[in-house]
Design an enzyme around this catalytic site. Structure first.
Site, mmCIF file in Angstrom:
data_model
loop_
_atom_site.group_PDB
_atom_site.id
_atom_site.type_symbol
_atom_site.label_atom_id
_atom_site.label_comp_id
_atom_site.label_asym_id
_atom_site.label_seq_id
_atom_site.Cartn_x
_atom_site.Cartn_y
_atom_site.Cartn_z
ATOM 1 C CD1 TRP A 77 -41.343 12.172 26.274
ATOM 2 C CD2 TRP A 77 -42.975 12.201 24.759
ATOM 3 N NE1 TRP A 77 -42.289 11.245 26.661
ATOM 4 C CE2 TRP A 77 -43.301 11.239 25.749
ATOM 5 C CE3 TRP A 77 -43.859 12.399 23.700
ATOM 6 C CZ2 TRP A 77 -44.474 10.489 25.700
ATOM 7 C CZ3 TRP A 77 -45.036 11.644 23.660
ATOM 8 C CH2 TRP A 77 -45.323 10.697 24.646
ATOM 9 C CB CYS B 283 -31.040 -1.464 35.356
ATOM 10 S SG CYS B 283 -29.772 -2.739 35.137
ATOM 11 C CB CYS C 22 -36.294 0.437 31.680
ATOM 12 S SG CYS C 22 -35.948 0.814 29.952
ATOM 13 C CG ASP D 268 -30.017 15.587 28.212
ATOM 14 O OD1 ASP D 268 -29.958 15.546 26.973
ATOM 15 O OD2 ASP D 268 -30.833 14.929 28.870
#
Length: 716
Positions: free
Chosen positions: A419, A631, A634, A331
């Site tokens: 990011w 799940c 988040c 990744d």
């Protein structure tokens, strides 16, 4: 859709003004509207050498430097900076970059709910809600809403989770045009900001972690919404033919039946327009799945994964590429922001693109041809010994591809840089990086191409198990001032935690950045000394902007925790970040501001009452697998919320089986952003509920919390 009339500059002055704009911005397409000053001010602002009056794009300009040349707020007077207004936002993602044009701030929070705010009064002028959760279906299961918006010719342009690209009238917020960028059944979603260039708007999509997708960008006419061109970043099934010569070339670097897995290479964030060469640069994502052994039979470089790809801006035709991680398996995507500059290197001027991707190396690349100039680690890197300058390829450490089953190294899938954008100051010649310093262990024992299956309907499916932790280090985050010419740090400041906010540099010799602890600070760009700090009463991870209105300089940032930070709830527990109670605010500052914020009520997670709970470790273990795949992204690792979504250990919904089913299976909270998981049968729901109840029981007892906090786990 409504198409308002386009305002034009007076004919006598328009040709001259347009020529200036063309010279600095590379030439816009379509009609050009004027601003209140009677010229194409907004268009001129997209040039890297503009005066900084407006901030019309995610990185302010085409070159994405996140630099404001304004100097009214500077290292000498920043101590006088104060809050002039604040606008509270409802629940939903606040980690988003605003823009500012002609006295109005625009932002998209939550699921692309756009607001326009008057800078001088702090009054909300209009709000537009695209109701993206209701339209997203399974796409709601990944992502948190768009991280930013764009502006072109009287239009604010936003993108939605379900794939719509929407242009809104800047004055009314009414849609001017809408384009659907991908199909209803495609396992894609949008989380990154659209970019505008030369009369066009470009958008990518995410999905490489959770489904068999091919990376894709689409470009539209910014005035009409007409589709102009598209470009896939990885090849599809050879039997279907290739879209272009680039895909035919790329296919030679793949092996096995890769098209059955999708490939990956999503362009979910980084896109930069190089006006000097009239090309758009794409930062592409990881493989799908991550595990190279599954994705491509362990063979080939897999173009154009983890690459910078240059396309002709007018046609979308491939020009060149530089691959950062051939045969990517961790990744280590190259989707972090890319910034343009003209640097003197070895006595010669070079047009360069600079990026600090996840893998921990800072790259300086010639943007005219894609040739590597230099690459050096900006944090501790152990997965590779370095980058071979002649070949451009990493010198990988032994065993890093988990050939022996398990391997541990730095950095991690979270990245040495996420990011949150870095900033480049042409004034100091330095890049300022919000760096992350963590360790990961990978293990694909028992996982093979034969037994790998995608988790249906966008569940996380990397094809390898991994765990992220601090590796015993106390410092997990840095603010680094990096010299891109010498490829070394000028200074670096340790941060209390990782995932610190995006950065802005200014002509006042300042660096602005927020932190998860709620601090929003200004630093001396030359020395790194902290000169000013504001208690935002909420974590700040969004990038700030600066602009001027009627001669007064402002700084705006959005406070609140969102996006992937929520996965790391265990690391943020000391800050008391709660989805329901944390503040989300648009904060705007200027010299002489006197406004104060109310104090927060202290928060401590309290488990819900569960009188009927009985321990069942085996059932809870089955539920943990579902939780990690569906799940955790988040609701947080170990169900410890980090602010992106509710902390389920405190939610009474899990205490009642019928209520739990209504929320998870039936989707009664979809309008609030909670996805529907209609495919989970009664057995799966029972196991998932048991796991959440067990985590609440652990909170009540105080047991095992430290163990969960020390490592981040994800299943395959």
């Amino acid at each position: 859709m409504r198409h308002p009339a386009i305002r034009r500059a007076p004919s006598a002055i328009f040709p001259a003004l347009l020529a200036i704009a063309l010279a600095s911005c590379g030439g816009p397409g379509g009609d050009i509207a004027t601003g209140s000053d009677g010229d194409a001010q907004w268009l001129a602002q997209l040039s890297d050498d503009s005066d900084g009056k407006d901030w019309p794009a995610f990185g302010r300009t085409y070159g994405e430097q996140h630099f404001s040349p304004l100097t009214e707020i500077n290292a000498d007077n920043v101590g006088e900076l104060g809050l002039v207004w604040a606008v509270d936002l409802p629940a939903g993602n606040p980690a988003t970059g605003p823009i500012a044009i002609d006295g109005t701030v625009y932002l998209a929070s939550g699921y692309s709910v756009v607001r326009a705010i008057d800078v001088e009064t702090g009054k909300v002028k209009w709000t537009y809600d695209p109701e993206a959760p209701q339209a997203s279906g399974v796409k709601l299961r990944q992502g948190w809403g768009s991280r930013g918006i764009a502006y072109w010719n009287q239009k604010v342009i936003t993108a939605t989770q379900d794939g719509r690209l929407i242009a809104l009238d800047e004055n009314t917020g009414e849609p001017v045009w809408t384009a659907q960028t991908f199909g209803k059944d495609e396992l894609r979603f949008i989380s990154g900001p659209p970019r505008v260039f030369d009369g066009k708007v470009i958008i990518g999509s995410g999905g490489s972690d959770s489904g068999p997708v091919r990376g894709l960008v689409m470009t539209y006419d910014a005035d009409t919404g007409e589709k102009l061109w598209e470009f896939y970043t990885v090849p599809g099934n050879p039997a279907d033919g290739f879209e272009n010569e680039a895909m035919e070339m790329a296919a030679e670097t793949w092996a096995g039946e890769w098209w059955k897995y999708g490939g990956g290479g999503s362009v979910w964030n980084a896109m930069t327009y190089d006006a000097a060469n009239d090309q758009i640069l794409l930062g592409t994502g990881n493989g799908a799945p991550w595990n190279h052994k599954i994705r491509s039979a362990g063979e080939g470089d897999n173009l154009f994964l983890c690459s910078i790809v240059a396309l002709d801006a007018k046609t979308g035709k491939y020009k060149w590429h530089y691959q950062i991680n051939p045969g990517e398996s961790w990744d280590f995507n190259a989707s972090m922001d890319m910034e343009l500059a003209d640097l003197v290197i070895d006595g010669k001027p070079r047009q360069v693109v600079m990026t600090a991707p996840k893998n921990g190396f800072y790259y300086v690349i010639d943007r005219t041809n894609g040739k590597l100039i230099s690459a050096e680690p900006f944090v501790e890197v152990t997965w590779a010994e370095g980058i071979d300058i002649e070949t451009g390829r990493p010198i990988e450490a032994k065993g890093v591809r988990y050939e022996g089953g398990t391997t541990t190294f730095r950095p991690t899938p979270l990245g040495a840089h996420s990011w949150m954008p870095m900033a480049y100051s042409p004034q100091t010649g330095l890049t300022y990086i919000p760096a992350i310093d963590l360790q990961v262990t990978f293990d694909d024992t028992g996982v093979t191409a034969e037994n790998f299956k995608w988790t249906p309907k966008m569940g996380l499916s990397p094809g390898v198990g991994y765990a992220i932790g601090d590796g015993g280090k106390k410092v997990t985050g840095w603010l680094i001032a990096w010299d891109p010419v010498k490829q070394e740090p000028r200074w670096k400041l340790p941060m209390d935690k990782h995932l610190n906010g995006g950065i802005m540099a200014t002509g006042g010799n300042l660096i602005f950045q927020g932190r998860p602890d709620g601090g929003f600070s200004a630093y001396n760009a030359t020395s790194g000394d902290r000169l000013w700090n504001f208690d935002a009463k909420a974590g700040v991870v969004a990038p700030p902007i600066s602009y001027s209105v009627n001669g007064r300089q402002y700084v705006t940032v959005i406070a609140g925790i969102g996006t992937s930070a929520g996965l790391f709830g265990p690391m943020f527990t000391e800050y008391g970040i709660d989805y329901h109670t944390q503040k989300r605010r648009v904060l705007t500052f200027a010299i002489g501001g006197k406004m104060t914020l109310p104090e927060n009520e202290p928060y401590k997670a309290v488990a819900f009452d569960d009188a009927d709970y009985k321990e069942d470790a085996a059932l809870a273990s089955k539920g943990e697998g579902t939780f990690n795949a569906r799940c955790a992204v988040c609701h947080g690792t170990g169900a410890i919320g980090g602010g992106t979504a509710p902390d389920l250990r405190t939610s009474a919904a899990a205490a009642d089986a019928e209520t739990f089913r209504a929320v998870v299976h039936d989707g009664i909270l979809v309008p609030n952003g909670m996805p529907q998981f209609e495919e989970l049968d009664d057995t799966s729901l029972k196991a998932l509920r048991q796991y959440i109840r067990s985590r609440a029981a652990s909170l009540r007892s105080g047991k095992n919390e430290n163990n969960v906090a020390s490592t981040m786990k994800a299943s395959d």
